[in-house]
Every structure is written in C-alpha cells, then in structure tokens.
Design an enzyme around this catalytic site. Structure first.
Site, mmCIF file in Angstrom:
data_model
loop_
_atom_site.group_PDB
_atom_site.id
_atom_site.type_symbol
_atom_site.label_atom_id
_atom_site.label_comp_id
_atom_site.label_asym_id
_atom_site.label_seq_id
_atom_site.Cartn_x
_atom_site.Cartn_y
_atom_site.Cartn_z
ATOM 1 N N GLY A 24 7.361 31.605 -29.666
ATOM 2 C CA GLY A 24 7.639 30.652 -30.748
ATOM 3 C C GLY A 24 9.104 30.291 -30.931
ATOM 4 C CB THR A 26 10.764 25.765 -28.391
ATOM 5 O OG1 THR A 26 11.386 26.249 -27.199
ATOM 6 C CG2 THR A 26 10.981 24.273 -28.501
ATOM 7 C CB SER A 93 17.879 35.524 -23.400
ATOM 8 O OG SER A 93 17.366 35.241 -24.668
HETATM 9 N N1 LIG Z 1 4.893 31.719 -36.740
HETATM 10 C C1 LIG Z 1 4.972 30.986 -35.633
HETATM 11 N N2 LIG Z 1 6.183 30.671 -35.143
HETATM 12 C C2 LIG Z 1 6.300 29.945 -34.006
HETATM 13 N N3 LIG Z 1 5.244 29.484 -33.293
HETATM 14 C C3 LIG Z 1 4.017 29.775 -33.724
HETATM 15 C C4 LIG Z 1 3.829 30.543 -34.904
HETATM 16 N N4 LIG Z 1 2.505 30.692 -35.100
HETATM 17 C C5 LIG Z 1 1.900 30.033 -34.089
HETATM 18 N N5 LIG Z 1 2.798 29.477 -33.253
HETATM 19 C C6 LIG Z 1 2.478 28.677 -32.047
HETATM 20 O O1 LIG Z 1 2.944 29.382 -30.893
HETATM 21 C C7 LIG Z 1 3.397 28.476 -29.891
HETATM 22 C C8 LIG Z 1 4.838 28.814 -29.528
HETATM 23 O O2 LIG Z 1 5.286 27.987 -28.488
HETATM 24 P P1 LIG Z 1 6.824 27.732 -28.160
HETATM 25 O O3 LIG Z 1 6.874 26.648 -27.145
HETATM 26 O O4 LIG Z 1 7.592 27.546 -29.408
HETATM 27 O O5 LIG Z 1 7.243 29.137 -27.501
HETATM 28 P P2 LIG Z 1 8.603 29.519 -26.777
HETATM 29 O O6 LIG Z 1 8.940 30.875 -27.268
HETATM 30 O O7 LIG Z 1 9.613 28.451 -26.956
HETATM 31 O O8 LIG Z 1 8.167 29.632 -25.254
HETATM 32 P P3 LIG Z 1 9.012 29.318 -23.916
HETATM 33 O O9 LIG Z 1 9.896 30.491 -23.663
HETATM 34 O O10 LIG Z 1 7.962 29.195 -22.837
HETATM 35 O O11 LIG Z 1 9.761 28.037 -24.106
HETATM 36 C C9 LIG Z 1 3.252 27.076 -30.464
HETATM 37 O O12 LIG Z 1 2.024 26.538 -30.012
HETATM 38 C C10 LIG Z 1 3.202 27.332 -31.981
HETATM 39 O O13 LIG Z 1 2.491 26.342 -32.671
HETATM 40 MG MG LIG Z 2 10.656 27.222 -25.628
#
Ligand SMILES: Nc1ncnc2c1ncn2[C@@H]1O[C@H](COP(=O)(O)OP(=O)(O)OP(=O)(O)O)[C@@H](O)[C@H]1O
Ligand SMILES: [Mg+2]
Length: 182
Positions: A24, A26, A93
């Site tokens: 989550g 991004t 990271s």
């Molecule tokens: N509390 C929360 N905070 C953030 N995202 C959440 C939460 N609950 C559910 N989600 C869902 O989890 C997913 C997180 O995806 P996101 O692309 O933000 O992950 P990421 O950490 O950036 O991954 P990556 O390293 O692959 O870029 C999204 O579909 C989002 O809607």
């Molecule tokens: Mg991301």
C-alpha cells in the site's frame, strides 16, 4: 542543518515508505499527497514505478543496479527536502542498508513501514507480479525469492490489512504535526 535551510520557512522532510509489493505504499503516498496539497503544502512524490521509467530507466534489478537506484533517489529527495519540500518516497526498498544510507543523508527522515502480511499482498496481487513470481516467470521478487528486511525501529508502522487508507494517512499527518514538520 545545511545552509539552504536557513532562509527557508518550511523545514522539509522525507517520508520514506517501505514494504512488500502490494502493501500500500503508493496508495497511501498518493492519498497523503492530496491531503497535504489541500493544506497548501509543498509536496513531491517519488514513486518506484515512475522513477524507474525516468531517472533510473537505465537500471535493472542486479544488486549493483538496486544500489544505484536508491542512491539516485536519495540524492533527489535530499535536494528537495533541503529546499523545504515534503518528499514522499515509495519504494519497496527491501534492504536495511539502503534505508540506513538514506537516513544518514537526509535531515528529517521518517521511515514508514507499510506492513501487510505476504499472504494478503499476494491475495491483492495488484500488478499480477506474485503470480508471475510463483510461476517462475520473474526472479528475485521480494518476499518470494528475495528477502525483505523489515525495519526494526521505523518512525511509523502502518498495518494496511487492519486500517483504512484514511486512517493510515491521518496517522502520518499526526506524526508530522507532532514533529512540527507541517
Ligand atoms: N489501508 C490500506 N492502505 C493502502 N492500500 C490498501 C489499504 N487497504 C487496502 N489497500 C489496497 O492495497 C493495494 C495496495 O497497492 P499499492 O499499489 O499501493 O501497493 P505498493 O506498496 O505501492 O506496491 P508496489 O511496491 O508493487 O508498487 C491497493 O489495491 C489498495 O487499494
Ligand atoms: Mg507502488
């Protein structure tokens, strides 16, 4: 304190989101950015996917390239932060060494562990990467066949399988207010 900060009203800081793919980072950084813009704050977001298509598009995922990737991002974050910008960095990271280097380089470094169990990240599989990693189509994927070194003492830990995006954002805003960074 460097010379740049002396004449600048805002302190600037680097909020460094780390965590597994799909945890989550991004999503929260984007929501936080909107929240800060609404308050007329100077904010910039450096996101892994975007940076890898621009600033570091020449790099791959070898050990050396991963080092260089984080090095460049840290450098840009440092320049922005010392000019009063609230910089939101969202990269998996996975290695402690990289995050500690960034911490040493930057004033007001806030490490945010976006913590979500691997099973839940895999269930979300936002980009379909876990499926590919399990099928052996991609190698060295964090959490599957490459380690994620969790932070031991992050400034904040957000459990995204238990809290909503808004709750996570408010926790960071509360921290920034407490530290008088906003
Ligand atoms: N509390 C929360 N905070 C953030 N995202 C959440 C939460 N609950 C559910 N989600 C869902 O989890 C997913 C997180 O995806 P996101 O692309 O933000 O992950 P990421 O950490 O950036 O991954 P990556 O390293 O692959 O870029 C999204 O579909 C989002 O809607
Ligand atoms: Mg991301």
């Amino acid at each position: 304190m460097n010379t740049y900060n002396n004449s600048i009203a805002n302190k600037g800081c680097v909020v460094w989101f780390t965590g597994l793919s799909g945890a989550g980072k991004t999503t929260i950084a984007q929501a936080l950015e909107q929240r800060l813009i609404k308050d007329k704050k100077q904010v910039e977001r450096l996101d892994g996917d975007v940076v890898r298509q621009s600033l570091t598009r020449d790099l791959g995922f070898s050990k050396e390239d991963r080092d260089t990737n984080i090095e460049r991002v840290t450098f840009v974050a440092k320049l922005l932060a010392r000019n009063g910008v609230l910089v939101l960095v969202s990269f998996i990271s996975p290695y402690k060494k990289h995050r500690e280097t960034a911490r040493m380089e930057v004033d007001n470094f806030i490490e945010v562990h976006v913590n979500c169990p691997l099973e839940e990240c895999e269930r979300r599989d936002v980009k379909g990467m876990y499926k590919k990693a399990r099928a052996g189509e991609i190698q060295n994927f964090t959490g599957i066949d490459d380690p994620y070194e969790a932070p031991e003492c992050p400034e904040l830990e957000l459990m995204t399988h238990k809290c909503s995006v808004d709750e996570c954002v408010e926790e960071i805003v509360g921290y920034l207010q407490k530290k008088k960074l906003i």
